[in-house]
Design a protein around this motif. Structure first.
Motif, mmCIF file in Angstrom:
data_model
loop_
_atom_site.group_PDB
_atom_site.id
_atom_site.type_symbol
_atom_site.label_atom_id
_atom_site.label_comp_id
_atom_site.label_asym_id
_atom_site.label_seq_id
_atom_site.Cartn_x
_atom_site.Cartn_y
_atom_site.Cartn_z
ATOM 1 N N VAL A 48 10.569 9.552 6.488
ATOM 2 C CA VAL A 48 9.143 9.835 6.296
ATOM 3 C C VAL A 48 8.379 8.528 6.095
ATOM 4 N N ALA A 49 8.974 7.604 5.310
ATOM 5 C CA ALA A 49 8.307 6.320 5.084
ATOM 6 C C ALA A 49 8.157 5.533 6.381
ATOM 7 N N SER A 50 9.170 5.600 7.243
ATOM 8 C CA SER A 50 9.067 4.864 8.506
ATOM 9 C C SER A 50 8.037 5.496 9.431
ATOM 10 N N LEU A 51 7.876 6.787 9.362
ATOM 11 C CA LEU A 51 6.895 7.451 10.216
ATOM 12 C C LEU A 51 5.470 7.313 9.670
ATOM 13 N N LYS A 52 5.332 7.242 8.372
ATOM 14 C CA LYS A 52 4.007 7.206 7.740
ATOM 15 C C LYS A 52 3.715 5.850 7.097
ATOM 16 N N TRP A 53 4.223 4.766 7.675
ATOM 17 C CA TRP A 53 4.089 3.468 7.032
ATOM 18 C C TRP A 53 2.638 3.017 6.950
ATOM 19 N N ARG A 54 1.807 3.405 7.898
ATOM 20 C CA ARG A 54 0.393 3.003 7.838
ATOM 21 C C ARG A 54 -0.311 3.653 6.656
ATOM 22 N N THR A 55 -0.048 4.926 6.449
ATOM 23 C CA THR A 55 -0.660 5.630 5.326
ATOM 24 C C THR A 55 -0.182 5.050 4.004
ATOM 25 N N ILE A 56 1.114 4.767 3.921
ATOM 26 C CA ILE A 56 1.662 4.195 2.690
ATOM 27 C C ILE A 56 1.079 2.807 2.447
ATOM 28 N N ALA A 57 0.938 2.008 3.489
ATOM 29 C CA ALA A 57 0.370 0.667 3.334
ATOM 30 C C ALA A 57 -1.091 0.736 2.898
ATOM 31 N N MET A 58 -1.853 1.677 3.460
ATOM 32 C CA MET A 58 -3.250 1.824 3.058
ATOM 33 C C MET A 58 -3.358 2.272 1.603
ATOM 34 N N CYS A 59 -2.503 3.196 1.172
ATOM 35 C CA CYS A 59 -2.514 3.647 -0.222
ATOM 36 C C CYS A 59 -2.141 2.510 -1.163
ATOM 37 N N ALA A 60 -1.124 1.733 -0.791
ATOM 38 C CA ALA A 60 -0.709 0.608 -1.638
ATOM 39 C C ALA A 60 -1.807 -0.442 -1.712
ATOM 40 N N GLY A 61 -2.436 -0.740 -0.587
ATOM 41 C CA GLY A 61 -3.526 -1.716 -0.585
ATOM 42 C C GLY A 61 -4.719 -1.260 -1.403
ATOM 43 N N SER A 62 -5.083 -0.005 -1.247
ATOM 44 C CA SER A 62 -6.221 0.490 -2.034
ATOM 45 C C SER A 62 -5.880 0.564 -3.511
ATOM 46 N N ALA A 63 -4.612 0.853 -3.850
ATOM 47 C CA ALA A 63 -4.218 0.864 -5.262
ATOM 48 C C ALA A 63 -4.292 -0.537 -5.857
#
Length: 172
Positions: A48-63
């Motif tokens: 899931v992390a490999s498929l949704k890496w953009r969403t995870i990166a955006m969440c981490a950046g905004s956090a």
């Protein structure tokens, strides 16, 4: 079709709580089954992390951005926030108490904008109690001015320390 397994898998087993897998009853197989399920879940999480890496990166950046901004605002505005909070602790019960007693209605500019207080015998005494609470908070805020200033200095110093350690800022 209910989605619940029959558990006729060739070894003694019982359905899991969700009914979507058969957990073995044999002690030797339970450890293997648990390890298999754990590795399956870890694999699934990485997939899931490999498929949704953009969403995870955006969440981490905004956090990270939000934590740095909030630390900066708290450092700059700590004194204002504490003093405004203490003032609100005094002003809100005072105004509500004056409204319940009916004294605030006597002020012409405010009295026309507010509805009259409810007609009940308990409300004026409740209003006087709230006025006393508001005055007590106001008096305590005035008498504890040096302690409040010291507390604000401690809050600002702790934010300076936290800004020196990026892991603390990035962790939340």
């Amino acid at each position: 079709e209910t989605g619940i397994l029959n558990c006729s898998v060739g070894y003694a087993s019982r359905p899991t709580q969700t009914g979507h897998a058969c957990r073995p009853i044999n002690e030797d197989l339970i450890g293997q089954w648990d390890a298999c399920m754990f590795y399956h879940l870890v694999f699934l999480a990485f997939r899931v992390a490999s498929l949704k890496w953009r969403t995870i990166a955006m969440c981490a950046g905004s956090a990270l951005f939000t934590s740095y901004v909030s630390f900066g605002l708290l450092y700059v505005c700590a004194g204002y926030m504490v003093r405004v909070g203490m003032a609100l602790l005094a002003v809100i019960p005072l105004c509500f108490g004056l409204w319940l007693t009916g004294f605030i209605i006597l002020i012409p500019s405010i009295g026309k904008a507010l509805p009259p207080p409810p007609a009940n015998d308990i409300y004026p005494s409740l209003g006087l109690g709230l006025v006393m609470v508001g005055l007590t908070f106001a008096g305590a805020a005035c008498m504890m001015r040096k302690q409040v200033d010291r507390a604000i200095d401690c809050i600002e110093a702790s934010f300076l320390v936290m800004r020196q350690v990026p892991v603390v800022v990035a962790h939340p």
